[in-house]
Write a protein that holds these residues in place. Sequence first.
Motif, PDB file in Angstrom:
ATOM      1  N   ASP A 293       0.722  -1.041  -0.024  1.00  0.00           N
ATOM      2  CA  ASP A 293      -0.058   0.013   0.012  1.00  0.00           C
ATOM      3  C   ASP A 293       0.835   1.349  -0.026  1.00  0.00           C
ATOM      4  O   ASP A 293       1.408   1.364   1.256  1.00  0.00           O
ATOM      5  N   SER A 294       0.711   1.790  -1.027  1.00  0.00           N
ATOM      6  CA  SER A 294       1.755   3.215  -1.057  1.00  0.00           C
ATOM      7  C   SER A 294       1.532   4.274  -0.152  1.00  0.00           C
ATOM      8  O   SER A 294       2.425   4.962   0.081  1.00  0.00           O
ATOM      9  N   LEU A 295       0.275   4.110   0.557  1.00  0.00           N
ATOM     10  CA  LEU A 295       0.007   5.181   1.695  1.00  0.00           C
ATOM     11  C   LEU A 295       1.072   5.082   2.596  1.00  0.00           C
ATOM     12  O   LEU A 295       1.174   6.129   3.316  1.00  0.00           O
ATOM     13  N   TRP A 296       1.384   3.776   2.929  1.00  0.00           N
ATOM     14  CA  TRP A 296       2.101   3.342   4.014  1.00  0.00           C
ATOM     15  C   TRP A 296       3.769   3.323   3.702  1.00  0.00           C
ATOM     16  O   TRP A 296       4.489   3.239   4.671  1.00  0.00           O
ATOM     17  N   ALA A 297       4.057   3.525   2.377  1.00  0.00           N
ATOM     18  CA  ALA A 297       5.526   3.158   2.276  1.00  0.00           C
ATOM     19  C   ALA A 297       6.417   4.155   2.722  1.00  0.00           C
ATOM     20  O   ALA A 297       7.711   3.872   3.038  1.00  0.00           O
ATOM     21  N   SER A 298       6.056   5.435   3.371  1.00  0.00           N
ATOM     22  CA  SER A 298       7.022   6.257   3.886  1.00  0.00           C
ATOM     23  C   SER A 298       7.105   6.030   5.611  1.00  0.00           C
ATOM     24  O   SER A 298       7.853   6.976   5.856  1.00  0.00           O
ATOM     25  N   ILE A 299       6.267   5.235   6.068  1.00  0.00           N
ATOM     26  CA  ILE A 299       6.508   4.955   7.486  1.00  0.00           C
ATOM     27  C   ILE A 299       7.518   4.087   7.556  1.00  0.00           C
ATOM     28  O   ILE A 299       7.816   3.084   7.084  1.00  0.00           O
ATOM     29  N   ASP A 300       8.403   4.431   8.729  1.00  0.00           N
ATOM     30  CA  ASP A 300       9.690   3.821   9.097  1.00  0.00           C
ATOM     31  C   ASP A 300       9.345   2.292   9.100  1.00  0.00           C
ATOM     32  O   ASP A 300      10.280   1.534   8.759  1.00  0.00           O
ATOM     33  N   ALA A 301       8.385   1.954  10.057  1.00  0.00           N
ATOM     34  CA  ALA A 301       8.041   0.357  10.102  1.00  0.00           C
ATOM     35  C   ALA A 301       7.971  -0.380   8.855  1.00  0.00           C
ATOM     36  O   ALA A 301       8.455  -1.299   8.958  1.00  0.00           O
ATOM     37  N   VAL A 302       7.213   0.291   8.066  1.00  0.00           N
ATOM     38  CA  VAL A 302       7.166  -0.467   6.861  1.00  0.00           C
ATOM     39  C   VAL A 302       8.537  -0.234   5.806  1.00  0.00           C
ATOM     40  O   VAL A 302       8.889  -1.342   5.238  1.00  0.00           O
TER      41      VAL A 302
END
Length: 118
Positions: free
Chosen positions: A62-71
């Motif tokens: 999911d590209s919406l979550w791609a910038s989150i460190d955990a992801v």
Amino acid sequence: MTDPSGSQHSQVIDICGGVNVADCPLTSGSGMTQVSIEQVMNWNPEIIITSNPQFYSTVYSDSLWASIDAVKNKKVYLAPQNPFCWIDRPQVLTLSWELLGLQNCCIRIFSQIWTSPS
């Protein structure tokens, strides 16, 4: 949806010494406070522990979550689900399952220093 620090549903994170970054009000009843992706981006968690298999199966694509460190760092974990969720619902758990959930959570949070017993 998330449970902030102090919630009975996320207590294993607190007990393990982890920091629950979800800075939102506790929701009474069944918990699970609705939050936006913008709030999660602002919190930018290093680790995400979820009890939702559907979320876990899609978060990495999911590209919406791609910038989150955990992801980005592949540190999104699904809590064991059998015979029921080890860290969350149902709240009527036996002590042995709570301890397994606690151990699993600690291993995820402190993976550099705590390994699973062999």
